[in-house]
Design a protein around this motif. Structure first.
Motif, PDB file in Angstrom:
ATOM      1  N   THR A   1      78.065  55.859  58.707  1.00  0.00           N
ATOM      2  CA  THR A   1      77.176  55.855  59.911  1.00  0.00           C
ATOM      3  C   THR A   1      76.856  57.212  60.377  1.00  0.00           C
ATOM      4  O   THR A   1      77.621  57.837  61.011  1.00  0.00           O
ATOM      5  CB  THR A   1      77.939  55.036  60.691  1.00  0.00           C
ATOM      6  N   PRO A   2      75.531  57.758  60.236  1.00  0.00           N
ATOM      7  CA  PRO A   2      75.503  58.800  60.771  1.00  0.00           C
ATOM      8  C   PRO A   2      75.183  58.805  62.484  1.00  0.00           C
ATOM      9  O   PRO A   2      75.195  57.641  62.762  1.00  0.00           O
ATOM     10  CB  PRO A   2      74.117  59.164  60.332  1.00  0.00           C
ATOM     11  N   HIS A   3      74.933  59.772  63.239  1.00  0.00           N
ATOM     12  CA  HIS A   3      74.897  59.547  64.584  1.00  0.00           C
ATOM     13  C   HIS A   3      73.185  59.353  64.731  1.00  0.00           C
ATOM     14  O   HIS A   3      72.677  60.170  65.474  1.00  0.00           O
ATOM     15  CB  HIS A   3      75.035  60.976  65.510  1.00  0.00           C
ATOM     16  N   LEU A   4      72.976  58.045  64.462  1.00  0.00           N
ATOM     17  CA  LEU A   4      71.598  57.608  64.292  1.00  0.00           C
ATOM     18  C   LEU A   4      71.596  56.257  65.170  1.00  0.00           C
ATOM     19  O   LEU A   4      72.323  55.384  65.056  1.00  0.00           O
ATOM     20  CB  LEU A   4      71.147  57.536  62.968  1.00  0.00           C
ATOM     21  N   GLY A   5      70.697  56.110  66.028  1.00  0.00           N
ATOM     22  CA  GLY A   5      70.475  55.131  66.828  1.00  0.00           C
ATOM     23  C   GLY A   5      71.941  54.739  67.722  1.00  0.00           C
ATOM     24  O   GLY A   5      72.591  55.585  68.112  1.00  0.00           O
ATOM     25  N   CYS A   6      72.158  53.598  67.857  1.00  0.00           N
ATOM     26  CA  CYS A   6      73.564  53.152  68.419  1.00  0.00           C
ATOM     27  C   CYS A   6      74.569  52.848  67.474  1.00  0.00           C
ATOM     28  O   CYS A   6      74.805  51.825  67.155  1.00  0.00           O
ATOM     29  CB  CYS A   6      73.039  51.646  69.281  1.00  0.00           C
ATOM     30  N   PHE A   7      75.185  53.962  67.033  1.00  0.00           N
ATOM     31  CA  PHE A   7      76.254  54.019  65.903  1.00  0.00           C
ATOM     32  C   PHE A   7      77.273  53.248  66.674  1.00  0.00           C
ATOM     33  O   PHE A   7      78.241  52.745  65.583  1.00  0.00           O
ATOM     34  CB  PHE A   7      76.579  55.361  65.597  1.00  0.00           C
ATOM     35  N   GLU A   8      77.562  52.979  67.752  1.00  0.00           N
ATOM     36  CA  GLU A   8      78.721  52.345  68.323  1.00  0.00           C
ATOM     37  C   GLU A   8      78.573  50.862  67.871  1.00  0.00           C
ATOM     38  O   GLU A   8      79.567  50.068  67.863  1.00  0.00           O
ATOM     39  CB  GLU A   8      78.964  52.524  69.912  1.00  0.00           C
ATOM     40  N   MET A   9      77.121  50.468  67.985  1.00  0.00           N
ATOM     41  CA  MET A   9      76.889  48.955  67.631  1.00  0.00           C
ATOM     42  C   MET A   9      77.396  48.698  66.115  1.00  0.00           C
ATOM     43  O   MET A   9      77.765  47.422  65.984  1.00  0.00           O
ATOM     44  CB  MET A   9      75.357  48.867  68.196  1.00  0.00           C
ATOM     45  N   THR A  10      77.238  49.434  65.336  1.00  0.00           N
ATOM     46  CA  THR A  10      77.394  49.158  63.986  1.00  0.00           C
ATOM     47  C   THR A  10      78.818  48.719  63.603  1.00  0.00           C
ATOM     48  O   THR A  10      79.053  47.483  63.092  1.00  0.00           O
ATOM     49  CB  THR A  10      77.067  50.291  63.016  1.00  0.00           C
ATOM     50  N   ALA A  11      79.817  49.317  64.134  1.00  0.00           N
ATOM     51  CA  ALA A  11      81.061  48.917  63.969  1.00  0.00           C
ATOM     52  C   ALA A  11      81.621  47.452  64.575  1.00  0.00           C
ATOM     53  O   ALA A  11      82.127  46.631  64.037  1.00  0.00           O
ATOM     54  CB  ALA A  11      82.149  49.850  64.510  1.00  0.00           C
ATOM     55  N   GLN A  12      80.931  47.173  65.670  1.00  0.00           N
ATOM     56  CA  GLN A  12      81.125  45.989  66.710  1.00  0.00           C
ATOM     57  C   GLN A  12      80.482  44.919  65.521  1.00  0.00           C
ATOM     58  O   GLN A  12      81.105  43.757  65.741  1.00  0.00           O
ATOM     59  CB  GLN A  12      80.569  46.119  67.851  1.00  0.00           C
ATOM     60  N   GLN A  13      79.344  45.060  65.013  1.00  0.00           N
ATOM     61  CA  GLN A  13      78.745  43.921  64.395  1.00  0.00           C
ATOM     62  C   GLN A  13      79.366  43.626  62.899  1.00  0.00           C
ATOM     63  O   GLN A  13      79.524  42.508  62.682  1.00  0.00           O
ATOM     64  CB  GLN A  13      77.039  44.580  64.108  1.00  0.00           C
ATOM     65  N   ILE A  14      79.858  44.722  62.469  1.00  0.00           N
ATOM     66  CA  ILE A  14      80.618  44.611  61.252  1.00  0.00           C
ATOM     67  C   ILE A  14      82.013  43.828  61.573  1.00  0.00           C
ATOM     68  O   ILE A  14      82.344  42.728  60.673  1.00  0.00           O
ATOM     69  CB  ILE A  14      80.976  45.702  60.657  1.00  0.00           C
ATOM     70  N   ALA A  15      82.537  44.076  62.656  1.00  0.00           N
ATOM     71  CA  ALA A  15      83.706  43.563  62.982  1.00  0.00           C
ATOM     72  C   ALA A  15      83.705  41.986  63.122  1.00  0.00           C
ATOM     73  O   ALA A  15      84.748  41.221  63.626  1.00  0.00           O
ATOM     74  CB  ALA A  15      84.497  44.280  64.172  1.00  0.00           C
ATOM     75  N   LEU A  16      82.447  41.623  63.616  1.00  0.00           N
ATOM     76  CA  LEU A  16      82.121  40.160  63.910  1.00  0.00           C
ATOM     77  C   LEU A  16      82.171  39.456  62.663  1.00  0.00           C
ATOM     78  O   LEU A  16      82.627  38.027  62.662  1.00  0.00           O
ATOM     79  CB  LEU A  16      80.859  39.771  64.515  1.00  0.00           C
TER      80      LEU A  16
ATOM     81  N   CYS B   1      63.993  56.596  61.388  1.00  0.00           N
ATOM     82  CA  CYS B   1      63.798  56.632  62.891  1.00  0.00           C
ATOM     83  C   CYS B   1      64.333  57.813  63.318  1.00  0.00           C
ATOM     84  O   CYS B   1      65.399  57.913  63.924  1.00  0.00           O
ATOM     85  CB  CYS B   1      64.502  55.369  63.566  1.00  0.00           C
ATOM     86  N   PRO B   2      63.582  59.201  63.093  1.00  0.00           N
ATOM     87  CA  PRO B   2      64.233  60.162  63.098  1.00  0.00           C
ATOM     88  C   PRO B   2      64.340  60.513  64.728  1.00  0.00           C
ATOM     89  O   PRO B   2      65.040  61.461  65.253  1.00  0.00           O
ATOM     90  CB  PRO B   2      62.975  61.266  62.796  1.00  0.00           C
ATOM     91  N   ALA B   3      63.655  60.018  65.659  1.00  0.00           N
ATOM     92  CA  ALA B   3      63.705  60.268  67.146  1.00  0.00           C
ATOM     93  C   ALA B   3      64.871  59.979  67.746  1.00  0.00           C
ATOM     94  O   ALA B   3      65.421  60.273  68.672  1.00  0.00           O
ATOM     95  CB  ALA B   3      62.676  59.843  67.830  1.00  0.00           C
ATOM     96  N   GLN B   4      65.663  58.748  66.978  1.00  0.00           N
ATOM     97  CA  GLN B   4      67.019  58.354  67.377  1.00  0.00           C
ATOM     98  C   GLN B   4      68.213  59.020  66.819  1.00  0.00           C
ATOM     99  O   GLN B   4      69.389  58.669  66.996  1.00  0.00           O
ATOM    100  CB  GLN B   4      67.110  56.867  66.990  1.00  0.00           C
ATOM    101  N   TYR B   5      67.971  60.120  66.192  1.00  0.00           N
ATOM    102  CA  TYR B   5      69.047  61.180  65.793  1.00  0.00           C
ATOM    103  C   TYR B   5      69.572  61.925  66.844  1.00  0.00           C
ATOM    104  O   TYR B   5      69.032  62.449  67.697  1.00  0.00           O
ATOM    105  CB  TYR B   5      68.743  61.804  64.293  1.00  0.00           C
ATOM    106  N   PHE B   6      70.885  62.443  66.921  1.00  0.00           N
ATOM    107  CA  PHE B   6      71.419  63.201  67.792  1.00  0.00           C
ATOM    108  C   PHE B   6      71.173  64.611  67.444  1.00  0.00           C
ATOM    109  O   PHE B   6      72.146  65.512  67.115  1.00  0.00           O
ATOM    110  CB  PHE B   6      73.193  62.733  67.507  1.00  0.00           C
ATOM    111  N   TRP B   7      70.107  64.952  67.876  1.00  0.00           N
ATOM    112  CA  TRP B   7      69.511  66.259  67.375  1.00  0.00           C
ATOM    113  C   TRP B   7      70.290  67.523  68.407  1.00  0.00           C
ATOM    114  O   TRP B   7      70.262  68.682  67.812  1.00  0.00           O
ATOM    115  CB  TRP B   7      68.242  66.242  67.560  1.00  0.00           C
ATOM    116  N   SER B   8      70.938  67.108  69.215  1.00  0.00           N
ATOM    117  CA  SER B   8      71.518  68.158  70.288  1.00  0.00           C
ATOM    118  C   SER B   8      72.745  68.724  69.705  1.00  0.00           C
ATOM    119  O   SER B   8      73.510  69.586  69.979  1.00  0.00           O
ATOM    120  CB  SER B   8      71.371  67.774  71.732  1.00  0.00           C
ATOM    121  N   TYR B   9      73.421  68.000  68.552  1.00  0.00           N
ATOM    122  CA  TYR B   9      74.608  68.285  68.233  1.00  0.00           C
ATOM    123  C   TYR B   9      74.567  69.521  67.222  1.00  0.00           C
ATOM    124  O   TYR B   9      73.520  69.668  66.677  1.00  0.00           O
ATOM    125  CB  TYR B   9      75.235  67.159  67.318  1.00  0.00           C
ATOM    126  N   ASN B  10      75.546  70.451  67.405  1.00  0.00           N
ATOM    127  CA  ASN B  10      75.759  71.773  66.742  1.00  0.00           C
ATOM    128  C   ASN B  10      76.078  71.571  65.401  1.00  0.00           C
ATOM    129  O   ASN B  10      77.161  71.922  65.161  1.00  0.00           O
ATOM    130  CB  ASN B  10      76.491  72.669  67.507  1.00  0.00           C
TER     131      ASN B  10
END
Length: 287
Positions: A107-122, A261-270
């Protein structure tokens, strides 16, 4: 004191509807963008490097949403959070679970990446690699939010890698964020949107060690706070060749995912930083 106030603020914000939080987040995104010159320069430079500069306005707003929505994802009732997400292509996962096959979710830092793990764990047990927050006061909040039912944490240490390998060998899935800059000795230089970036070698190593399949997953943020769509995508790259070839293959897969969905990537990351003690890409190429 400030950290405790931040925890209180997150818990207080979690009671508000998601559309309100996303509107608040969009405003926060613009406030940070206008207030911080270094943040503004890096975000714009990374967008230009990737060829997505026309997504600048949307990316600024989405970055703010990504921060504020954590109050909802981490602190709201899990059942309430789950109601705001739908899942696409779960059959890709279920086929591998039914076959007793290990899965490495990337999972890249794209969209709500915290949500992916929660949904899989369901649906199934999941172990994810985890780096503790730098602020110790935030640790109980973050760990409590991430270590929920069926969701286990493995530290980003050698012992954590052993946990992940053992989990895969038992036929259970694991999750990684492959676009983080690794520490010295844990990566190779590989192409990332037309530049060379220090890239993790762990995903390919674990997949090969556990004889596991790689699946890509991301949670797209829907407009106007309507929730999220968690999408599973086959990994069509190759893990043949050396570590640099494998890292490049995974990076290409991440780039293709971000293009959805390129606008939702974490572009400020170094992403292009050189970790301390790591020789530059020129030295590695010469070797």
């Amino acid at each position: 004191m400030v950290n405790r106030m931040l925890v209180f603020l997150f818990r207080a914000l979690s009671v508000f509807p998601l559309p309100f939080l996303h509107a608040l987040g969009a405003a926060l995104g613009w406030l940070v963008y206008l207030a911080s010159g270094s943040y503004r320069r890096r975000l714009r430079a990374n967008l230009v490097q990737a060829g997505y500069e026309h997504h600048l306005n949307a990316a600024v707003a989405e970055a703010g949403k990504a921060i504020i929505e954590l109050a909802f994802v981490w602190c709201a009732d899990p059942k309430r959070v789950a109601r705001h997400a739908s899942v696409e292509n779960w059959d890709l996962v279920q086929q591998r679970l039914d076959a007793g096959k290990g899965i490495v979710f990337l999972t890249p830092h794209l969209g709500c990446f915290e949500m992916t793990a929660q949904q899989i764990a369901l649906q199934t047990a999941l172990t994810v690699m985890y780096r503790p927050p730098r602020k110790s006061a935030l640790k109980p909040l973050v760990e409590g939010a991430r270590a929920r039912h069926n969701l286990k944490l493995a530290p980003a240490t050698l012992s954590g890698v052993r946990i992940l390998a053992k989990t895969l060998k038992s036929g259970e899935p694991i999750g990684l964020l492959p676009d983080q800059v690794p520490q010295e000795g844990e990566g190779v230089w590989a192409p990332w949107f037309g530049r060379t970036a220090y890239t993790m070698t762990l995903p390919a190593k674990l997949a090969q060690l556990g004889k596991a399949d790689i699946l890509l997953v991301y949670a797209e943020r829907l407009p106007r706070g309507r929730g999220y769509v968690v999408r599973f995508v086959p990994f069509e790259g190759s893990l043949e060749g050396n570590a640099a070839d494998q890292a490049a293959s995974i990076n290409r897969a991440m780039e293709q995912l971000i293009a959805r969905c390129p606008a939702q990537y974490f572009w400020s990351y170094n992403r292009y930083k050189q970790p301390e003690g790591v020789a530059g890409p020129e030295s590695e190429a010469a070797a």
